[in-house]
Design a protein around this motif. Structure first.
Motif, mmCIF file in Angstrom:
data_model
loop_
_atom_site.group_PDB
_atom_site.id
_atom_site.type_symbol
_atom_site.label_atom_id
_atom_site.label_comp_id
_atom_site.label_asym_id
_atom_site.label_seq_id
_atom_site.Cartn_x
_atom_site.Cartn_y
_atom_site.Cartn_z
ATOM 1 N N SER A 426 0.891 -0.863 0.326
ATOM 2 C CA SER A 426 -0.015 -0.076 0.070
ATOM 3 C C SER A 426 0.869 1.382 0.086
ATOM 4 C CB SER A 426 -0.863 -0.021 1.157
ATOM 5 O OG SER A 426 -0.023 0.337 2.485
ATOM 6 N N GLY A 427 0.187 1.829 -0.461
ATOM 7 C CA GLY A 427 1.426 3.676 -1.249
ATOM 8 C C GLY A 427 2.600 2.689 -1.865
ATOM 9 N N ALA A 428 3.389 1.860 -2.445
ATOM 10 C CA ALA A 428 4.299 1.835 -3.318
ATOM 11 C C ALA A 428 3.888 1.861 -4.435
ATOM 12 C CB ALA A 428 4.426 0.348 -2.668
ATOM 13 N N ARG A 429 5.091 2.151 -4.909
ATOM 14 C CA ARG A 429 4.781 1.906 -6.657
ATOM 15 C C ARG A 429 4.336 0.751 -7.349
ATOM 16 N NH1 ARG A 429 9.299 6.451 -8.663
ATOM 17 N NH2 ARG A 429 9.771 6.571 -5.671
ATOM 18 N N SER A 430 4.940 0.020 -6.724
ATOM 19 C CA SER A 430 4.381 -1.713 -7.136
ATOM 20 C C SER A 430 3.427 -1.861 -6.774
ATOM 21 C CB SER A 430 5.393 -2.629 -6.826
ATOM 22 O OG SER A 430 7.293 -2.251 -7.400
ATOM 23 N N ARG A 431 2.874 -3.475 -8.320
ATOM 24 C CA ARG A 431 1.654 -3.636 -7.676
ATOM 25 C C ARG A 431 1.963 -4.833 -8.011
ATOM 26 N NH1 ARG A 431 -1.613 -5.188 -11.470
ATOM 27 N NH2 ARG A 431 -0.801 -4.611 -13.392
ATOM 28 N N CYS A 432 1.326 -5.621 -6.550
ATOM 29 C CA CYS A 432 0.623 -6.960 -6.749
ATOM 30 C C CYS A 432 -0.151 -8.073 -7.535
ATOM 31 C CB CYS A 432 1.245 -7.245 -5.343
ATOM 32 S SG CYS A 432 1.234 -9.167 -4.846
ATOM 33 N N GLN A 433 -0.058 -9.272 -8.465
ATOM 34 C CA GLN A 433 -1.277 -9.741 -8.588
ATOM 35 C C GLN A 433 -0.444 -11.351 -8.193
ATOM 36 O OE1 GLN A 433 0.328 -10.209 -13.007
ATOM 37 N NE2 GLN A 433 -1.339 -11.029 -13.409
ATOM 38 N N VAL A 434 -1.958 -11.409 -7.140
ATOM 39 C CA VAL A 434 -2.556 -12.276 -6.539
ATOM 40 C C VAL A 434 -2.523 -14.316 -7.212
ATOM 41 C CG1 VAL A 434 -2.383 -13.555 -4.581
ATOM 42 C CG2 VAL A 434 -1.779 -11.078 -4.802
ATOM 43 N N ASP A 435 -2.053 -15.037 -7.286
ATOM 44 C CA ASP A 435 -3.029 -15.648 -7.654
ATOM 45 C C ASP A 435 -2.526 -17.210 -6.668
ATOM 46 O OD1 ASP A 435 -3.570 -18.151 -9.590
ATOM 47 O OD2 ASP A 435 -1.785 -18.150 -10.174
ATOM 48 N N ALA A 436 -3.513 -17.287 -5.899
ATOM 49 C CA ALA A 436 -4.314 -17.798 -4.795
ATOM 50 C C ALA A 436 -5.081 -18.434 -4.758
ATOM 51 C CB ALA A 436 -4.420 -17.190 -3.426
ATOM 52 N N PRO A 437 -4.957 -20.021 -5.433
ATOM 53 C CA PRO A 437 -6.331 -20.558 -5.985
ATOM 54 C C PRO A 437 -7.313 -21.127 -4.590
ATOM 55 C CG PRO A 437 -4.683 -21.193 -6.903
ATOM 56 C CD PRO A 437 -4.438 -20.445 -6.037
ATOM 57 N N ASP A 438 -8.667 -21.346 -4.569
ATOM 58 C CA ASP A 438 -9.033 -21.645 -3.663
ATOM 59 C C ASP A 438 -8.857 -22.870 -3.023
ATOM 60 O OD1 ASP A 438 -10.097 -19.260 -3.181
ATOM 61 O OD2 ASP A 438 -12.418 -19.947 -3.797
ATOM 62 N N GLY A 439 -8.000 -23.908 -4.144
ATOM 63 C CA GLY A 439 -8.044 -24.961 -3.639
ATOM 64 C C GLY A 439 -6.762 -25.477 -2.642
ATOM 65 N N THR A 440 -6.143 -23.915 -2.907
ATOM 66 C CA THR A 440 -4.597 -25.182 -2.333
ATOM 67 C C THR A 440 -4.645 -25.255 -1.006
ATOM 68 O OG1 THR A 440 -3.834 -22.182 -3.255
ATOM 69 C CG2 THR A 440 -2.402 -23.317 -1.259
ATOM 70 N N TRP A 441 -4.239 -26.066 -0.361
ATOM 71 C CA TRP A 441 -3.552 -26.883 0.928
ATOM 72 C C TRP A 441 -3.742 -26.042 1.719
ATOM 73 C CZ3 TRP A 441 -0.010 -30.584 -1.538
ATOM 74 C CH2 TRP A 441 -0.668 -32.119 -3.366
ATOM 75 N N ALA A 442 -4.255 -26.213 3.255
ATOM 76 C CA ALA A 442 -4.022 -25.317 4.164
ATOM 77 C C ALA A 442 -2.626 -26.287 4.897
ATOM 78 C CB ALA A 442 -4.991 -26.015 5.598
ATOM 79 N N VAL A 443 -1.641 -25.185 5.467
ATOM 80 C CA VAL A 443 -0.402 -25.901 6.352
ATOM 81 C C VAL A 443 -0.834 -25.455 7.607
ATOM 82 C CG1 VAL A 443 0.469 -24.016 4.305
ATOM 83 C CG2 VAL A 443 -0.102 -22.552 5.942
ATOM 84 N N HIS A 444 0.097 -26.337 8.738
ATOM 85 C CA HIS A 444 0.143 -25.897 9.960
ATOM 86 C C HIS A 444 1.249 -24.900 10.220
ATOM 87 C CE1 HIS A 444 1.107 -27.602 13.610
ATOM 88 N NE2 HIS A 444 -0.446 -27.358 13.928
ATOM 89 N N ALA A 445 0.193 -23.493 10.579
ATOM 90 C CA ALA A 445 1.606 -22.801 10.566
ATOM 91 C C ALA A 445 1.014 -21.500 10.941
ATOM 92 C CB ALA A 445 1.785 -21.823 9.280
ATOM 93 N N ASP A 446 2.261 -20.669 11.091
ATOM 94 C CA ASP A 446 1.801 -19.379 12.434
ATOM 95 C C ASP A 446 1.596 -17.770 11.640
ATOM 96 O OD1 ASP A 446 1.743 -17.200 13.935
ATOM 97 O OD2 ASP A 446 3.757 -18.069 14.937
ATOM 98 N N GLY A 467 11.567 1.897 -10.492
ATOM 99 C CA GLY A 467 10.705 2.483 -11.036
ATOM 100 C C GLY A 467 9.256 2.268 -10.806
ATOM 101 N N GLY A 468 9.691 1.029 -9.952
ATOM 102 C CA GLY A 468 7.713 -0.030 -9.956
ATOM 103 C C GLY A 468 7.714 -0.623 -10.606
ATOM 104 N N GLY A 469 6.648 -1.510 -10.155
ATOM 105 C CA GLY A 469 6.601 -2.777 -11.583
ATOM 106 C C GLY A 469 5.586 -3.494 -11.049
ATOM 107 N N VAL A 470 5.658 -5.145 -11.603
ATOM 108 C CA VAL A 470 4.202 -5.903 -11.238
ATOM 109 C C VAL A 470 5.279 -6.938 -10.148
ATOM 110 C CG1 VAL A 470 3.042 -7.927 -11.899
ATOM 111 C CG2 VAL A 470 2.942 -5.457 -13.205
ATOM 112 N N VAL A 471 4.600 -7.237 -9.553
ATOM 113 C CA VAL A 471 5.256 -8.619 -8.552
ATOM 114 C C VAL A 471 4.054 -9.176 -8.588
ATOM 115 C CG1 VAL A 471 5.669 -9.461 -6.080
ATOM 116 C CG2 VAL A 471 6.286 -6.792 -6.794
ATOM 117 N N GLU A 472 4.934 -10.683 -8.861
ATOM 118 C CA GLU A 472 3.462 -11.759 -9.170
ATOM 119 C C GLU A 472 3.903 -12.713 -8.090
ATOM 120 O OE1 GLU A 472 5.050 -13.411 -12.871
ATOM 121 O OE2 GLU A 472 4.922 -11.060 -12.962
ATOM 122 N N LEU A 473 2.516 -13.127 -7.222
ATOM 123 C CA LEU A 473 2.607 -13.672 -5.773
ATOM 124 C C LEU A 473 1.711 -15.024 -6.125
ATOM 125 C CD1 LEU A 473 2.584 -12.377 -2.985
ATOM 126 C CD2 LEU A 473 1.762 -14.814 -3.118
#
Ligand SMILES: Nc1ncnc2c1ncn2[C@@H]1O[C@H](COP(=O)(O)OP(=O)(O)OP(=O)(O)O)[C@@H](O)[C@H]1O
Ligand SMILES: [Mg+2]
Length: 710
Positions: A426-446, A467-473
């Motif tokens: 938020s407020g950064a020059r870059s933008r994040c493109q998220v690809d997080a499918p619903d079927g993603t397995w659960a993890v045991h994590a904090d 200069g900003g850009g796209v970050v893929e996640l």
């Protein structure tokens, strides 16, 4: 025998003829009458026949004589050219006969040997030996032998071995057994002697070498029984070779695991099991016989005989206690060094933040005194921002701290990923493109720590693209097959891939970016990737980077997944306006934290009592109950140095009122109470440092649960 028969019949005939002739001569003399001519003619005929017979006989005799001479020569050749020396000795050891081989051995002529004392054939020192033993040798040579040095004119040292038999009979000799000569065979054993001397020398050399080696060396047979050990091994184990020969190696070389103290796997078994493919090395604690304990490094390798057959195992081991101690020392120095770097870094960052907070607050006070509320709010907002950054820094640091172990639960990653992407950039020059499918397995994590990892990676990605850009996640389920990955073992994982198209990482930096405090940034603290690494490892996962300088970087995280589990839905907390204010007891020994909690809760309309340790908490609780105005909620700090902590307070309160409502709070997330708060009677937990929002949210959640449940 036909020759003999011939000869006797010829002799008979000669005698008969002679008698006839004599008779004829005697008759002529007495009668004075001439012998009839017919008789004379017959006699002459017979005589000439006889002469021919004699000549034939003579020829046969010559041939027999020649053949006799030939076989005598043959025998003599055999005798003289035999590969061993022969001598025939009388009871006084005088030489009756000797062959040429013997003569050659002593560089003399056969003729000079015959008739001389046999003892003269031996070197000065050995002559007396020969004399001393000859009588017994002569009397009963069977099974006896003597080894003596020969005396030679050329000075070369030859060693001879003498064996003998008694002659059976002597032509023309005496029948007295004791007087029969002795047939002595003389073998040249110089070569065999030289070889065994060389072997002996080699053995001694080996022994000296083994003794000289500082490492312990033990050899065993294939059954693991000790066959040899050097002095260093004797000193290290407390056993001598004599005591240990034939004993099991494990008795003599008692190796145990350094921490569990369980017997280490037998090196012999390992070497033999690997068919001697490689040397087996290990590090273990050696329990010596006298009770001494030393850390040793051992290496075991097979001993092979001809044709590669394994004959046993040889082990070398070295006392590395001192080395280990030195290493620890070095490690300690390194720790102090990095502590220095860390303290410097932290102090610097905090100093800046605290300066900003204090400055803003000071200014805000001035504005408040002048009733300039808007200005004051702006300054306080700046101060809060600095404080939040300080909190971020502590959070990074806490991941390295002892108390930084993850507080794990079954979580779904997509919401965490979405939130982290929104917050970090938020407020950064870059933008994040998220690809997080619903079927993603659960993890045991904090979830907080996973969010922190994503935050750090996304910030780095953004900073790599000025200069900003796209970050893929992207999130993906990955079922790793055995042997399919170098990074992780087989099993289900969720991979988190963060890709940027920024400056990339120079090859020389690639190994160091996960080191704490490594940074190439002017204002970086170098903790982002180090804490990400530490968190991922503590979750049993792995992190990897691929980067091309000038093109970008790809960070990949693997977290062990739970394909079957369904995560608890994230609690949605609507900013609650309390239906009914609660009476809340706050126990915290840290006045600043207690003060903030007091203010925040009061601001929320609640009635708050603050205490700083357990006894006071119980007293306040009891008093409130007795006055008929009991507390609705108690927030308990688990660790009160020098006082009663939250766990004990909760246990005591439960005795008085089983359905009391308590929240556990602590900076130590590894505290078992934090990890399993409900087992200890707490309804919720509030990890420190907590924000105003965290505190408000938890109270609101409990209140809405209370309303729902009521
Ligand atoms: N996405 C990336 N692209 C290029 N370089 C990176 C990237 N991520 C990390 N690095 C390099 O790794 C170094 C260490 O990163 P890390 O996040 O640990 O520290 P930092 O970003 O320098 O400081 P901090 O995160 O503590 O503010 C960075 O200084 C940078 O050189
Ligand atoms: Mg960073």
């Amino acid at each position: 025998m036909s020759g003999d028969a011939n000869r006797s019949s010829t002799e008979d005939r000669s005698t008969a003829l002679r008698l006839r002739a004599e008779r004829m001569l005697a008759g002529r003399r007495g009668q004075e009458s001439p012998v009839p001519a017919a008789d004379v003619t017959a006699l002459v005929h017979d005589l000439s026949v006889h002469q021919i017979e004699l000549e034939i006989q003579n020829e046969e005799l010559r041939e027999a004589q020649q053949s006799l001479a030939r076989s005598r020569d043959d025998f003599a050749r055999l005798y003289h050219q035999a590969p061993v020396g022969y001598a025939t000795l009388d009871p006084n050891a005088m030489v009756l006969q000797a062959n040429e081989t013997l003569a050659a051995m002593v560089r003399r002529e056969v003729s000079s040997l015959v008739g001389s004392a046999f003892a003269d054939c031996f070197a000065d020192g050995d002559r007396a030996v020969f004399h001393a033993r000859y009588r017994a040798f002569f009397n009963d040579p069977s099974g006896k032998s003597m080894e003596l040095r020969l005396r030679r004119s050329d000075g070369e040292a030859l060693v001879a071995r003498l064996t003998a038999t008694r002659a059976l009979e002597v032509v023309g000799g005496t029948a007295d057994r004791a007087a029969r000569p002795l047939l002595v065979v003389v073998h040249d054993v110089t070569e065999a002697h030289r070889a065994s001397a060389a072997l002996q020398k080699e053995k001694e050399l080996l022994a000296v070498t083994l003794r000289g080696i500082g490492d312990g060396v033990i050899a065993t047979d294939v059954m693991g029984r000790v066959s040899l050990m050097n002095r260093a091994a004797e000193e290290l184990t407390g056993w001598t070779l004599d005591e240990s020969a034939g004993r099991a190696l494990t008795d003599v070389l008692a190796l145990v695991d350094e921490s569990s103290r369980r017997p280490s796997p037998s090196a012999v078994v390992q070497v033999l099991a690997s068919a001697g493919a490689a040397a087996v090395t290990c590090r273990a604690l050696l329990l010596a016989r006298g009770g001494t304990e030393r850390v040793v490094a051992t290496v075991a390798a097979p001993m092979r005989g001809e044709e590669g057959v394994i004959l046993g195992v040889v082990l070398a081991f070295r006392d590395i206690s001192e080395e280990t101690r030195l290493n620890r020392e070095i490690e300690r120095m390194a720790k102090l060094d990095s502590l220095g770097v860390m303290a410097g870094g932290i102090a610097h960052d905090f100093n800046n933040l605290l300066t900003s907070i204090a400055g803003n607050m000071g200014l805000a006070q001035i504005h408040l005194q002048d009733d300039e509320l808007a200005d004051a709010v702006a300054l306080v907002t700046d101060a809060e921002r600095a404080a939040i950054r300080a909190r971020g820094l502590t959070r990074q640091l806490l991941t390295f701290a002892k108390g930084g172990a993850p507080v794990r639960e079954v979580v779904a990653l997509p919401p965490i990923v979405a939130e982290a992407a929104a917050l970090a950039l938020s407020g950064a020059r870059s933008r994040c493109q998220v690809d997080a499918p619903d079927g993603t397995w659960a993890v045991h994590a904090d979830p907080g720590q996973v969010a922190q990892v994503l935050h750090n990676l996304l910030l780095n990605a953004d900073q790599a693209m000025p200069g900003g850009g796209v970050v893929e996640l992207a999130l993906r389920n990955v079922d790793v097959q055995p042997g399919a990955s170098e990074l992780v073992g087989p099993g289900p994982y969720v991979s988190i891939v963060v890709t940027d198209h920024g400056v990339g990482i120079l090859p020389e930096n690639r190994e160091r970016i996960f080191d704490p405090f490594f940074t190439t940034k002017q204002r970086g603290s170098g903790l982002g990737l180090a804490s990400a690494y530490s968190i991922v490892r503590k979750h049993g996962g792995r992190i990897r980077v691929d980067s091309v300088p000038g093109e970008g970087s790809v960070f990949t995280i693997f977290l062990p997944a739970l394909p079957q589990a369904s995560p608890r839905p994230a609690a949605h907390v609507e900013p609650a306006i309390p239906a009914k204010p609660w009476r809340i007891l706050v126990m915290d020994d840290e006045p600043m934290i207690a003060g903030v909690a007091d203010q925040v809760l009061k601001k929320g309309g609640h009635e708050v009592t603050v205490v700083d340790e357990g006894e006071a908490a119980i007293k306040a609780w009891t008093a409130a109950r007795e006055s008929g105005r009991p507390f609705d909620l108690v927030i308990l700090d688990l660790t009160i140095p020098g006082g009663m902590g939250g766990k004990e307070v909760a246990a005591r309160l439960r005795l008085m009122q089983p359905d009391f409502r308590a929240v556990a709070t602590s900076g130590y997330s590894t505290d078992p109470v934090m990890a399993n708060h409900s087992d200890f009677g707490f309804v919720a937990r509030l990890p420190k440092p907590y924000s105003v929002r965290d505190l408000r949210a938890i109270v609101a959640e409990l209140q809405s649960a209370d309303r729902g449940g009521a």
